[in-house]
Design a protein around this motif. Sequence first.
Motif, mmCIF file in Angstrom:
data_model
loop_
_atom_site.group_PDB
_atom_site.id
_atom_site.type_symbol
_atom_site.label_atom_id
_atom_site.label_comp_id
_atom_site.label_asym_id
_atom_site.label_seq_id
_atom_site.Cartn_x
_atom_site.Cartn_y
_atom_site.Cartn_z
ATOM 1 N N LEU A 178 56.097 24.588 39.495
ATOM 2 C CA LEU A 178 55.490 24.333 38.598
ATOM 3 C C LEU A 178 54.159 23.725 38.737
ATOM 4 C CD1 LEU A 178 55.471 24.059 35.407
ATOM 5 C CD2 LEU A 178 56.530 21.540 35.854
ATOM 6 N N THR A 179 53.594 22.877 39.886
ATOM 7 C CA THR A 179 52.453 22.497 40.023
ATOM 8 C C THR A 179 51.576 23.558 40.761
ATOM 9 O OG1 THR A 179 53.242 20.258 40.713
ATOM 10 C CG2 THR A 179 51.207 20.928 41.551
ATOM 11 N N GLU A 180 52.127 24.660 41.420
ATOM 12 C CA GLU A 180 51.505 25.755 41.878
ATOM 13 C C GLU A 180 51.092 26.639 40.583
ATOM 14 O OE1 GLU A 180 53.869 27.583 44.962
ATOM 15 O OE2 GLU A 180 53.724 26.007 46.161
ATOM 16 N N VAL A 181 52.177 26.660 39.554
ATOM 17 C CA VAL A 181 51.677 27.516 38.546
ATOM 18 C C VAL A 181 50.716 27.108 37.706
ATOM 19 C CG1 VAL A 181 52.672 28.543 36.451
ATOM 20 C CG2 VAL A 181 53.966 28.747 38.663
ATOM 21 N N ARG A 182 50.535 25.494 37.771
ATOM 22 C CA ARG A 182 49.719 24.998 36.631
ATOM 23 C C ARG A 182 48.261 25.180 37.568
ATOM 24 N NH1 ARG A 182 53.227 19.696 35.459
ATOM 25 N NH2 ARG A 182 54.199 20.458 33.411
ATOM 26 N N ALA A 183 48.167 25.154 38.572
ATOM 27 C CA ALA A 183 46.946 25.369 39.338
ATOM 28 C C ALA A 183 46.564 26.765 39.189
ATOM 29 C CB ALA A 183 46.971 24.863 40.989
ATOM 30 N N LEU A 184 47.208 27.631 39.423
ATOM 31 C CA LEU A 184 47.180 29.031 39.160
ATOM 32 C C LEU A 184 46.556 29.428 37.791
ATOM 33 C CD1 LEU A 184 49.906 31.111 41.032
ATOM 34 C CD2 LEU A 184 47.496 30.747 41.623
ATOM 35 N N LEU A 185 47.287 28.777 36.837
ATOM 36 C CA LEU A 185 46.806 28.811 35.562
ATOM 37 C C LEU A 185 45.260 28.094 35.131
ATOM 38 C CD1 LEU A 185 47.344 29.417 32.573
ATOM 39 C CD2 LEU A 185 48.441 27.224 32.469
ATOM 40 N N ALA A 186 45.162 27.009 35.831
ATOM 41 C CA ALA A 186 43.966 26.486 35.971
ATOM 42 C C ALA A 186 42.532 27.552 36.212
ATOM 43 C CB ALA A 186 43.681 25.105 36.221
ATOM 44 N N ASP A 187 43.098 27.821 37.552
ATOM 45 C CA ASP A 187 42.120 28.818 38.129
ATOM 46 C C ASP A 187 41.935 29.921 37.321
ATOM 47 O OD1 ASP A 187 41.909 27.232 40.341
ATOM 48 O OD2 ASP A 187 43.343 28.208 41.690
ATOM 49 N N ALA A 188 42.890 30.492 36.518
ATOM 50 C CA ALA A 188 42.815 31.852 35.709
ATOM 51 C C ALA A 188 41.912 31.685 34.579
ATOM 52 C CB ALA A 188 44.360 32.375 35.370
ATOM 53 N N GLN A 189 42.289 30.400 33.669
ATOM 54 C CA GLN A 189 41.226 30.100 32.693
ATOM 55 C C GLN A 189 40.035 29.877 33.087
ATOM 56 O OE1 GLN A 189 43.495 26.484 31.596
ATOM 57 N NE2 GLN A 189 44.785 27.733 29.991
ATOM 58 N N LEU A 190 39.699 29.364 34.182
ATOM 59 C CA LEU A 190 38.249 29.178 34.610
ATOM 60 C C LEU A 190 37.672 30.363 34.961
ATOM 61 C CD1 LEU A 190 36.207 27.143 35.560
ATOM 62 C CD2 LEU A 190 36.950 27.301 37.702
ATOM 63 N N SER A 191 38.458 31.448 35.695
ATOM 64 C CA SER A 191 37.988 32.879 35.959
ATOM 65 C C SER A 191 37.843 33.257 34.463
ATOM 66 C CB SER A 191 38.967 33.649 36.734
ATOM 67 O OG SER A 191 39.111 32.919 37.965
ATOM 68 N N ARG A 192 38.676 33.357 33.634
ATOM 69 C CA ARG A 192 38.417 33.762 32.212
ATOM 70 C C ARG A 192 37.245 33.116 31.545
ATOM 71 N NH1 ARG A 192 42.574 32.258 28.198
ATOM 72 N NH2 ARG A 192 40.758 30.354 27.791
ATOM 73 N N GLU A 193 36.918 32.054 31.697
ATOM 74 C CA GLU A 193 35.769 31.427 31.014
ATOM 75 C C GLU A 193 34.496 32.192 31.598
ATOM 76 O OE1 GLU A 193 36.086 27.314 31.165
ATOM 77 O OE2 GLU A 193 37.695 27.304 29.834
#
Length: 141
Positions: A80-95
């Motif tokens: 879950l922690t890894e997925v949250r980190a990946l999600l944060a990275d993906a959101q930053l990349s999307r921005e």
Amino acid sequence: ELESRIAGTETREREADKRRLDAESERDVARQRIVTQAERISSLEKKLDALATRANAEEAKAKDDASASSLRVAALERQLTEVRALLADAQLSRERASDEVQSHEKACDEAEARAKDLAERCERVQTKAKQNQNELDLARK
């Protein structure tokens, strides 16, 4: 009177024998009850031992299950922690990508505006060139 005493003694002896037989009978019954109770106690002790063994096995299994569950929960929490980190990275990349798209759209709009301006200038120059050519042609005639 002697006979009477003898008879009384014999009666007392018979009564004493009867009491002795009754006492022996009661003693045998009591002994049998003791044996029966001892067998029942032994059977119950065996059941108790079996239940204690089963309880210990169940407790050990429960501890193993709890330990395994704890390990699974910990693994899921790590995922879950890894997925949250990946999600944060993906959101930053999307921005960032969104910012880049806006920047490119602005650059395209500016380039289109320059191209339109240049096309208009070219058209004016061509129009002016045609006018000049026409004037030149008229002047030559």
